[in-house]
Design a protein around this motif. Structure first.
Motif, short mmCIF file in Angstrom:
data_model
loop_
_atom_site.label_atom_id
_atom_site.label_comp_id
_atom_site.label_asym_id
_atom_site.label_seq_id
_atom_site.Cartn_x
_atom_site.Cartn_y
_atom_site.Cartn_z
N PHE A 1 68.93 -32.51 14.35
CA PHE A 1 69.63 -31.46 15.10
C PHE A 1 69.65 -31.85 16.57
O PHE A 1 68.59 -32.08 17.16
N VAL A 2 70.85 -31.91 17.15
CA VAL A 2 70.95 -32.07 18.59
C VAL A 2 71.15 -30.66 19.15
O VAL A 2 72.19 -30.02 18.93
N ASP A 3 70.13 -30.20 19.85
CA ASP A 3 70.01 -28.77 20.18
C ASP A 3 70.25 -28.54 21.68
O ASP A 3 70.02 -29.41 22.49
N MET B 1 65.97 -32.42 18.31
CA MET B 1 65.88 -32.97 19.67
C MET B 1 66.85 -32.20 20.55
O MET B 1 67.92 -31.81 20.07
N THR B 2 66.51 -32.00 21.81
CA THR B 2 67.49 -31.38 22.69
C THR B 2 68.56 -32.41 23.05
O THR B 2 68.33 -33.63 22.98
N HIS B 3 69.70 -31.90 23.44
CA HIS B 3 70.78 -32.79 23.89
C HIS B 3 70.27 -33.71 24.99
O HIS B 3 70.57 -34.91 25.00
N PRO C 1 70.27 -20.81 31.58
CA PRO C 1 71.65 -20.38 31.37
C PRO C 1 72.68 -21.51 31.47
O PRO C 1 73.86 -21.28 31.21
N GLU C 2 72.24 -22.71 31.82
CA GLU C 2 73.17 -23.84 31.81
C GLU C 2 73.34 -24.41 30.41
O GLU C 2 74.20 -25.26 30.17
N LEU C 3 72.48 -23.97 29.49
CA LEU C 3 72.52 -24.50 28.12
C LEU C 3 72.96 -23.41 27.14
O LEU C 3 72.83 -22.22 27.42
N VAL C 4 73.47 -23.82 25.99
CA VAL C 4 73.81 -22.85 24.94
C VAL C 4 72.85 -23.00 23.77
O VAL C 4 72.28 -24.07 23.53
N LEU C 5 72.72 -21.90 23.01
CA LEU C 5 71.88 -21.89 21.82
C LEU C 5 72.69 -22.45 20.64
O LEU C 5 72.97 -21.75 19.67
N GLY C 6 73.05 -23.69 20.77
CA GLY C 6 73.88 -24.32 19.73
C GLY C 6 73.33 -25.67 19.38
O GLY C 6 72.75 -26.36 20.22
N GLY D 1 76.78 -25.62 14.78
CA GLY D 1 76.42 -24.21 14.66
C GLY D 1 75.88 -23.67 15.96
O GLY D 1 75.55 -24.43 16.88
N SER D 2 75.81 -22.35 16.05
CA SER D 2 75.25 -21.73 17.25
C SER D 2 74.98 -20.25 17.04
O SER D 2 75.52 -19.65 16.10
N GLN D 3 74.15 -19.70 17.92
CA GLN D 3 74.12 -18.25 18.06
C GLN D 3 75.35 -17.87 18.87
O GLN D 3 75.82 -18.65 19.71
N ARG D 4 75.92 -16.69 18.61
CA ARG D 4 77.15 -16.29 19.28
C ARG D 4 76.85 -15.29 20.40
O ARG D 4 75.92 -14.49 20.28
#
Lengths: 432, 432
Positions: free
Chosen positions: A319-321, A280-282, A339-344, A359-362
């Motif tokens: 997963f809270v994405d 689910m997204t945040h 761009p307001e969100l992160v891939l985490g 976790g996240s992409q860096r």
């Protein structure tokens, strides 16, 4: 005479053998019959002491046994007359090795402070023994999965010159002429150097958080596994986490049947979690919480109570994405679609056990990362080496961190974090 | 198109595949032919770029490649025309992912200070990559042997209230309202509590020594494995150590052929060490050293030079057994045949790699141990929990500790300890 351990008893049925261990407990059935629960590192065994069978001299020794006395037992293991999978040990003789007078931990309920001050003895209790065996399994299940999937162990340093995320919860250590070092809170940044040599790496060691929280829920020293992989992007990063967690569930269920039973863990719940995880997204999660009446905004993080609500209707972890960038770390890569969100993503366990993975992409672009470090107000000098990784052959990469104790809590069903580590360290406790 | 890693190349001979990694090096053979050494986490691959085969556009991209640029390569792996076990990759195209301009580590000899300040990049070098892979193998060979022999992992705490052996080399950490904590130098004492629950246990984590030694030979943070076993006495303790070390030798030779070759390790010497170890008493060793002209007394410990001499004529490690009590720790059990000696042995590696294990049977009598703690001038309050272990069901027990980095040095043949840990910490270095 063969010296054996309880775990190997089935192979010795009907033969006279010797075992070495401790008295868990004993019971007087009559003037001529006593039962002794004997334990060694591998298990527990019910022993029958019959005066007519043993003779007076040996029976007298059995009468002297007290809780936690160490001893050798000599006798013959038999199938238990009533229970299919159990065994009974017919004592012929015992040799006391070390007595134990007035063992301080009894059957009555002790408070946590008393038990923690007796942690060196409390470890022997049935429940604590079971939790530690599960800890062993979880530790090596993590290693096994990673080793089989191309990850190399890469030990990050504990003594570090600077902090990735603020200094208020850091332990500071005077370090010769160099001023101070700080005890690591995560090896992640170092792992990002490791992947450029080894492709996929992980560390697995103690980390430290000088949390001034007065609750007894927090450990100041706990174990963390950080994994990092080159050429892995956000979606694949979540897949790896899901596979890893499902592998751990299956390994624990297979390896720790006895221990899960001692802890009265509901294995059905664990088995249900070994199914595709939910993402689910945040934002979706915030909407769900709002619908449940929680007062929360789209830029908010979750507390323990919210984490519990997130999975209360789910049998699998969630997963809270895609979190809002401002409440996540500077090194996370932005979502190219927003761009307001992160891939985490954080992974929340079911049954109220809360977050077990972050976790996240860096961020792999040098200039974007430099801008973030500057904006956070960090000293670029401290992060020069980290920036270098984006200067010389940068690659897309992702990683995640698992709090070992949280994961053991979920697997074992033990609600108190202080019970899942051999010697817990808390704000008010460093002894024993 | 299939994305593969170098380690799997043999299965893809003749097929067009994609790989992702970095440029190790390149060479211009002619205006139409270039060679690129490509690496990923799993190995190295020689790539051939031929302008007629690739076409002008793709060949132009190859010409832009610099050392440590990250890239995708597309092409066809073939058997190497000259070398039996090697492969050659015929490039069809390359896609640059991240450029690397003026990579700071070149072919020329760099001094150790420069390399250590570039540790985050130096890790990528062929030798450093090989050492880290051997580190992975050694770590898990130790765990595998112990797990197969009834030992459970039991993580000792890093933050400890007191020191077992003096405080001059301890790092001190301010700890909330409790005063100071100290960073652990060994988990041994805690393991002795663990065996009373689990029978056999080990820890394996970082330990710390604030050694004010100015040499560059010492790490302030290094990794240590401590093992402890109930009902194991001195001789069996040495047997376990010998079996473990021989298991590690065989595992490294089997798992790290390529890496040992890169490091030019003489495998014949390693193989010779996989034979029954020699046991000499401390007194015999002193006599041997005296005969070699060393000025040394019967109550003396060994320095690095003496350790080297002890095994200079031996192909196998040597146990130096039964040390004078006054130069060993208070917790070691006395030799019943000579109370001036302890039932302790250090294991000295051949080829000048020095001590790799220290072990002993432990004193299990409460009153004797209490007397020693008092005599050493330690505060009994600090050791009350440790004394309790002898009060409630004490058992004979033994254990030993392995310095991971020392062992890796021996296995890999790498003489500098700073190269066998990802980010070495020394008196003058905590960055990066």
């Amino acid at each position: 005479m063969k010296i054996i351990e309880i775990k190997d008893i089935e192979k010795q049925l009907g033969k006279e053998v010797k075992l070495r261990g401790w008295v868990r407990n004993y019971r007087k059935a009559s003037s001529k019959l006593r039962f002794v629960i004997f334990r060694d590192g591998s298990g527990e065994l019910q022993c029958v002491a019959s005066k007519p069978d043993m003779g007076e001299e040996a029976f007298e020794k059995v009468k002297q046994l007290t809780v936690e006395t160490s001893l050798e037992i000599i006798g013959v293991p038999q199938k238990h007359p009533k229970f299919e999978d159990k065994f009974e040990f017919h004592l012929k003789d015992v040799n006391i090795i070390g007595t134990a007078d007035e063992y301080p931990i009894g059957k009555k309920e002790h408070g946590p402070d008393f038990l923690l001050s007796q942690r060196h003895l409390w470890l022997r209790s049935r429940r604590q023994n079971a939790v530690l065996k599960i800890r062993h399994t979880v530790y090596f299940a993590i290693c096994e999965y990673l080793n089989n999937n191309g990850f190399y162990r890469f030990d990050s340093p504990i003594l570090t010159p600077n902090a990735s995320e603020g200094t208020t919860t850091l332990f500071e250590v005077p370090y010769f002429d160099l001023g101070s070092a700080f005890l690591s809170q995560s090896g992640q940044l170092y792992l990002e150097a490791g992947i450029m040599s080894l492709g996929r790496v992980y560390d697995f060691g103690p980390v430290f958080r000088a949390e001034k929280s007065k609750t007894r829920k927090h450990l100041t020293e706990f174990w963390m596994m950080d994994a990092e992989a080159a050429f892995v992007e956000h979606e694949e990063n979540m897949q790896i986490q899901e596979e890893l967690i499902r592998f751990i569930i299956r390994t624990v269920i297979r390896s720790n049947k006895v221990e899960l039973e001692i802890l009265e863990r509901d294995i059905k719940q664990l088995k249900k979690a070994d199914a595709p995880f939910t993402i689910m997204t945040h934002r979706q999660v915030i909407d769900m919480l709002k619908a449940k009446g929680v007062k929360i905004g789209y830029e908010d993080d979750f507390g323990a109570a919210e984490e519990e609500m997130i999975t209360e209707d789910s049998q699998v972890p969630i997963f809270v994405d895609r979190w809002p960038k401002d409440i996540k770390s500077f090194y996370m890569k932005r979502d190219p679609k927003d761009p307001e969100l992160v891939l985490g993503a954080d992974l929340i366990a079911p049954e109220g056990f809360g977050e077990i993975i972050g976790g996240s992409q860096r961020e792999d672009d040098h200039d974007i990362l430099l801008g973030r470090i500057t904006k956070e107000g960090y000293d670029i000098k401290d992060y020069q080496w980290f920036l270098d990784l984006r200067k010389y052959g940068s690659v897309p990469h992702s990683g995640f961190g698992i709090g070992l104790e949280r994961l053991i809590q979920w697997m074992s069903g033990v609600r108190h974090i202080r019970e899942v580590i051999p010697f817990p360290r808390m704000i008010n406790r460093i002894y024993p």
